[in-house]
Design a protein around this motif. Structure first.
Motif: not given
Length: 266
Positions: A186-201, A219-228
């Motif tokens: 099923k499609p990956v959600s925004r929260d899953e992507i954010r959780k994965a990014a924040f899971g990096i040490q 700086y997720w507020d700046n970069v998050g949309e492009q990452v998602i």
């Protein structure tokens, strides 16, 4: 490499916001383009900023001595200088803790010397002074050792291109049900992507650009949309950008003074 100390500096957030939003020839630019823009902007800022905590320590100590030697020292200036000196000590400790990769020590007095010693010890332990090539000859130059490593990994990671690879799956019973498959695809959600990014040490870098997990989290507020957008693009198209697959291999010794590639863990 992105420095954890920069998060405390408000001007860094402005630099990232401006460089991330800049366009290239009218195009929005890819994630890697934007990261490269940030990298250049931060490097340019660092060259002109007072980021070297060791030099700051020396300068502040000299200023405190100079002000304290006056017949009528400015008490407020002395107080401000001492506060800056304490901040410089904290920055120096953060820097060396990040370099040492020590994670068990959380709190305490100044531990800069401990972290510095840890870095030196790891460098000595991980140093590869010589490697033996396929002909049994010992090589000590950096170029020759590099060629031995490249040749070893090229052979290790090159496929033998087996013709009947599907035969390996013969008689294996399927374990993934239709319901499980629907859940997995099923499609990956925004929260899953954010959780994965924040899971990096925070001190780990997912790519060769030097941008750590701390960069994406802070700086997720700046970069998050492009990452998602780009992660979703991969799942929709099934095509991984070539540059995303670049990696740096760090060799860790299995034994003291390794001389062969088989004595090293990638």
């Amino acid at each position: 490499m992105f420095d954890k100390r920069w998060v405390q500096k408000p001007e860094v957030k402005n630099i990232i916001s401006l460089s991330w939003g800049s366009s290239r020839d009218g195009n929005s630019g890819s994630l890697l383009d934007k990261i490269a823009d940030c990298h250049r902007a931060l490097f340019k800022w660092k060259r002109g900023a007072d980021c070297n905590s060791k030099m700051r320590l020396t300068r502040l100590k000299e200023q405190i001595d100079l002000e304290g030697s006056k017949r009528r020292p400015n008490k407020q200036r002395l107080k401000d200088l001492k506060w800056e000196l304490a901040q410089a000590y904290r920055d120096e400790e953060i820097y060396w803790k990040e370099r040492s990769k020590e994670s068990w020590l959380r709190h305490g007095d100044r531990n800069t010397k401990y972290f510095h010693g840890s870095v030196q010890k790891k460098r000595a332990r991980n140093n590869i002074s010589a490697l033996v090539n396929s002909n049994g000859a010992e090589q000590i130059s950096e170029g020759s050792k590099g060629e031995i490593a490249v040749d070893y990994f090229r052979k290790l990671f090159t496929s033998s291109k087996p013709v009947h690879a599907t035969e390996l799956l013969t008689d294996m019973v399927p374990r993934v049900t239709e319901n499980m498959n629907r859940e997995l695809t099923k499609p990956v959600s925004r929260d899953e992507i954010r959780k994965a990014a924040f899971g990096i040490q925070s001190n780990k870098t997912p790519g060769a650009d030097g941008m750590t997990g701390q960069f994406f989290e802070s700086y997720w507020d700046n970069v998050g949309e492009q990452v998602i957008r780009e992660v979703n693009g991969f799942f929709e198209s099934g095509q991984l950008p070539h540059e995303w697959n670049f990696a740096q291999i760090c060799l860790l010794p299995k034994k003291i003074n390794p001389t062969r590639m088989t004595y090293l863990n990638p």
